[in-house]
Design a protein around this motif. Sequence first.
Motif, short mmCIF file in Angstrom:
data_model
loop_
_atom_site.label_atom_id
_atom_site.label_comp_id
_atom_site.label_asym_id
_atom_site.label_seq_id
_atom_site.Cartn_x
_atom_site.Cartn_y
_atom_site.Cartn_z
N ASN A 175 0.80 -1.23 0.00
CA ASN A 175 0.00 0.00 0.00
C ASN A 175 0.83 1.27 0.00
OD1 ASN A 175 0.97 -0.06 2.61
ND2 ASN A 175 -1.03 -0.34 3.57
N GLN A 176 2.16 1.15 0.14
CA GLN A 176 3.03 2.31 0.05
C GLN A 176 3.23 2.75 -1.40
OE1 GLN A 176 6.72 1.81 2.16
NE2 GLN A 176 5.75 1.05 4.02
N PHE A 177 2.95 1.85 -2.32
CA PHE A 177 3.17 2.13 -3.74
C PHE A 177 1.87 2.23 -4.53
CE2 PHE A 177 6.57 -0.51 -1.97
CZ PHE A 177 7.67 0.31 -2.16
N VAL A 178 0.76 1.80 -3.93
CA VAL A 178 -0.53 1.79 -4.62
C VAL A 178 -1.58 2.47 -3.75
CG1 VAL A 178 -2.30 0.33 -5.65
CG2 VAL A 178 0.08 -0.38 -5.76
N SER A 179 -2.44 3.27 -4.36
CA SER A 179 -3.50 3.93 -3.60
C SER A 179 -4.44 2.89 -2.99
CB SER A 179 -4.30 4.87 -4.50
OG SER A 179 -5.05 4.14 -5.45
N GLN A 180 -5.08 3.25 -1.89
CA GLN A 180 -5.95 2.31 -1.19
C GLN A 180 -7.11 1.87 -2.06
OE1 GLN A 180 -5.27 1.01 1.93
NE2 GLN A 180 -6.90 -0.40 1.31
#
Length: 239
Positions: A175-180
């Motif tokens: 989730n640090q690289f992709v939106s929730q």
Amino acid sequence: MILLGTIVNAAAIFVGALIGRLLSGIPAAIRQTVMQGIGLVVIILGLKMSMQTENFILLIVSIVVGSIFGGFLKIEAKLDQFGRWLEKKVGGKKEGSIATGFVTATLVYCIGAMAVLGAMDSGLRGNHDILYTKAMMDGFSAIIFSSTLGIGVALSAVPVFLYQGAIALLSTQINQFVSQELLDQILVEVTAVGGLMIIGIGINIMELRKVNVANMLPGLLIAAIGVPFVQWLTVIFAH
């Protein structure tokens, strides 16, 4: 607790192996009936997961394209070959061998879609249903393995914990690289594709037909990539 499913799975293997050493001569009919029951439970779990999809076309494409890649890469065959090679290295199939029991059980419990999917689901959603189901399967099979292969089966709980625990912990960083919002959509489709694979595992457990589930594993990546790709196409055609 992210590692709860992994802990339960490892504990089930260890306890099952200890019980297996105390039991001898489990009737084949009982083994078959219990495994068939577990197979039915696994199929129901897979159906529940696969029906969550919001894009059946992507589901079909992921399984088909993933299976093609997995077939070309011969994932299933290579895993089987690796298992046979590893077994020879530790001394063949001598009954009661600690090494043989350890290697055999480790391969069975670590190599497969449920181990990967379950650990990812634990890390990404905190949902341990897959690993709880796997724990039930592994616990019973540990009783069978330990009664024939020896106490080495109990030691396989360690690599299972390390392997699945690592996947679960790494999954929390996605989730640090992709939106929730995008991550939630990816999870839905990856879960659905994984559900189909779990149905295949259930079919294998019931010995209805041999399904090469390992060859389908690339489908998980196809589904994950497919979600943002479909969104991009939607934006393009909208304009």
